[in-house]
Structures are given as structure tokens and as C-alpha cells.
Design a protein around this motif. Structure first.
Motif, short mmCIF file in Angstrom:
data_model
loop_
_atom_site.label_atom_id
_atom_site.label_comp_id
_atom_site.label_asym_id
_atom_site.label_seq_id
_atom_site.Cartn_x
_atom_site.Cartn_y
_atom_site.Cartn_z
N GLY A 1 -28.52 21.05 -3.14
CA GLY A 1 -28.79 22.84 -2.69
C GLY A 1 -30.05 22.46 -3.16
N GLU A 2 -30.44 22.33 -1.92
CA GLU A 2 -32.41 22.99 -1.70
C GLU A 2 -33.10 23.77 -1.15
N ALA A 3 -34.00 24.49 -1.45
CA ALA A 3 -35.22 25.44 -0.94
C ALA A 3 -36.22 24.44 -0.73
N THR A 4 -36.48 23.55 -0.02
CA THR A 4 -37.97 22.64 0.07
C THR A 4 -38.78 22.22 0.89
N ILE A 5 -39.91 21.73 0.94
CA ILE A 5 -41.14 21.02 1.85
C ILE A 5 -41.23 19.97 2.10
N GLY A 6 -41.22 19.06 2.73
CA GLY A 6 -41.31 18.03 2.98
C GLY A 6 -41.38 17.40 3.90
N GLY A 7 -41.02 15.86 4.38
CA GLY A 7 -41.36 15.35 5.63
C GLY A 7 -40.62 13.41 5.49
N GLN A 8 -40.76 13.40 6.42
CA GLN A 8 -39.95 11.56 6.33
C GLN A 8 -41.59 10.69 7.16
N LYS A 9 -41.18 9.93 6.48
CA LYS A 9 -42.27 9.11 6.51
C LYS A 9 -41.38 7.80 7.17
N PHE A 10 -41.85 6.65 8.31
CA PHE A 10 -41.29 5.74 8.84
C PHE A 10 -41.77 4.59 9.33
N SER A 11 -41.29 3.50 9.04
CA SER A 11 -41.92 2.05 9.05
C SER A 11 -41.23 0.83 10.06
N PHE A 12 -41.93 0.21 10.48
CA PHE A 12 -41.44 -0.31 12.18
C PHE A 12 -42.11 -1.77 11.61
N LYS A 13 -40.68 -3.14 11.67
CA LYS A 13 -41.16 -4.47 11.62
C LYS A 13 -40.25 -4.73 12.87
N PRO A 14 -41.25 -5.34 13.83
CA PRO A 14 -40.28 -6.03 15.34
C PRO A 14 -39.75 -7.23 14.84
N GLY A 15 -38.79 -7.54 15.95
CA GLY A 15 -37.74 -8.32 16.00
C GLY A 15 -36.55 -8.98 15.79
N ARG A 16 -35.97 -9.47 15.26
CA ARG A 16 -34.61 -9.83 15.06
C ARG A 16 -34.95 -10.94 13.41
#
Length: 175
Positions: free
Chosen positions: A160-175
Motif C-alpha cells: 500500500g502506498e501513496a508515494t512520489i519517486g523515480g527509477q534510475k538505470f545503469s547500463f553495462k555493454p556486452g555479454r
């Protein structure tokens, strides 16, 4: 407040375990997640077939207590349907909340510029980003916003929530 910050730091350390190298299980999980999304809403096929690329997060774990919460997940990034790297997502939420949940998320990139913006490694989705919960036919009325379209599907838990927030992503290339 200090206790809450210490508790949040401990939770984030649990979610943020370090791993080196490519794990084939991550790619297999991403492929299963793609299958679940396609099965749940066949209208998503237009995104899979026309998107320049997409990022698949099989399990994002999220939790919150009182006024602060967060989460973490890892995923695979695809360009033209081929894996090109790994990504992580970190969530931070502020506001009344209690509980925990796991969900899957796919971010579609309309063109090369949108994917390039994501792969720079500091991509963010704000609280205003339109995340569509996957249900049959929902993708029919959805389009890209600023070159991205975001779809999420609950896996487990209750929160249960009534929030404000966000999502931050990182990226690492290659296999």
C-alpha cells in the motif's frame, strides 16, 4: 529518521549484490518474461516488432516502511531483438507506504536515439512517467512518450502506498 535511513541502507545492500560477468540465467529469465508479457497482452507485439530496442527487468523487488522505500532489479537490454548488455534499476520512494512486492518491467525504445540515451548509463524515469500495467488489450491504446513506452506486470507481494519517486538505470555493454 536516522533509524529509517540505516534500515533503508541495509535493504539496498541486500538488493544490490555485485556479480561479475554475463549470467546466462539472466538472459533466460528475460526471455521468459518477454513470453509472459506477450501472453498476457498480445497487443504488445506491435512494440516488440517495431521498437528499436527494449530493456527487460524480470524481477524488480520493492519495499517500503512508513515514509521511505526503495527497490532494485537487474535486466537485459536488447537492440533489434539481440541482447547488447545488462542494466540495473534502483527505485526510491517517499510518502506513506507499507509492504513489499516484486514486479517485471519492459521499457521499449522507439528509435536509436532513445536507446542511445538509455545506454549512456544515467537514464531516469520520473514519477510522472506513464507506466502501463499489463492487461489484455492495454497496449492497443498506449504510445511512446519521449521515445519510450513502459509496461509493468506484478509478480508477487502486496504494498500500500501513496508515494512520489523515480527509477534510475545503469547500463553495462556486452555479454
Amino acid at each position: 529518521m536516522r533509524t529509517l535511513l540505516i534500515a533503508l541502507a541495509a535493504v539496498m545492500m541486500m538488493f544490490g549484490t555485485a556479480r561479475a560477468g554475463w549470467d546466462p540465467a539472466d538472459e533466460a529469465n528475460a526471455e521468459r518474461t518477454i513470453g509472459k508479457f506477450r501472453k498476457e497482452d498480445p497487443s504488445l507485439e506491435r512494440f516488440f516488432s517495431r521498437a528499436y530496442g527494449y530493456a527487460v527487468f524480470s524481477d524488480i523487488y520493492k519495499g517500503g516502511f512508513m515514509v521511505i522505500g526503495g527497490g532494485h532489479g537487474k535486466g537485459i537490454v536488447y537492440e533489434h531483438g539481440v541482447p547488447i548488455g545488462r542494466s540495473t534499476v534502483t527505485l526510491v520512494n517517499v510518502g506513506p507506504q507499507l509492504g513489499g512486492q516484486a514486479f517485471s518491467e519492459i521499457i521499449f525504445f522507439k528509435d536509436q536515439a532513445a536507446l542511445a540515451n538509455f545506454t549512456k548509463g544515467n537514464f531516469e524515469l520520473s514519477a510522472q512517467a506513464g507506466v502501463v500495467l499489463v492487461q489484455a488489450g492495454m497496449a492497443t491504446n498506449t504510445d511512446y512518450s519521449d521515445g519510450v513506452a513502459v509496461f509493468a506486470m506484478p509478480n508477487a507481494g502486496i504494498m500500500g502506498e501513496a508515494t512520489i519517486g523515480g527509477q534510475k538505470f545503469s547500463f553495462k555493454p556486452g555479454r
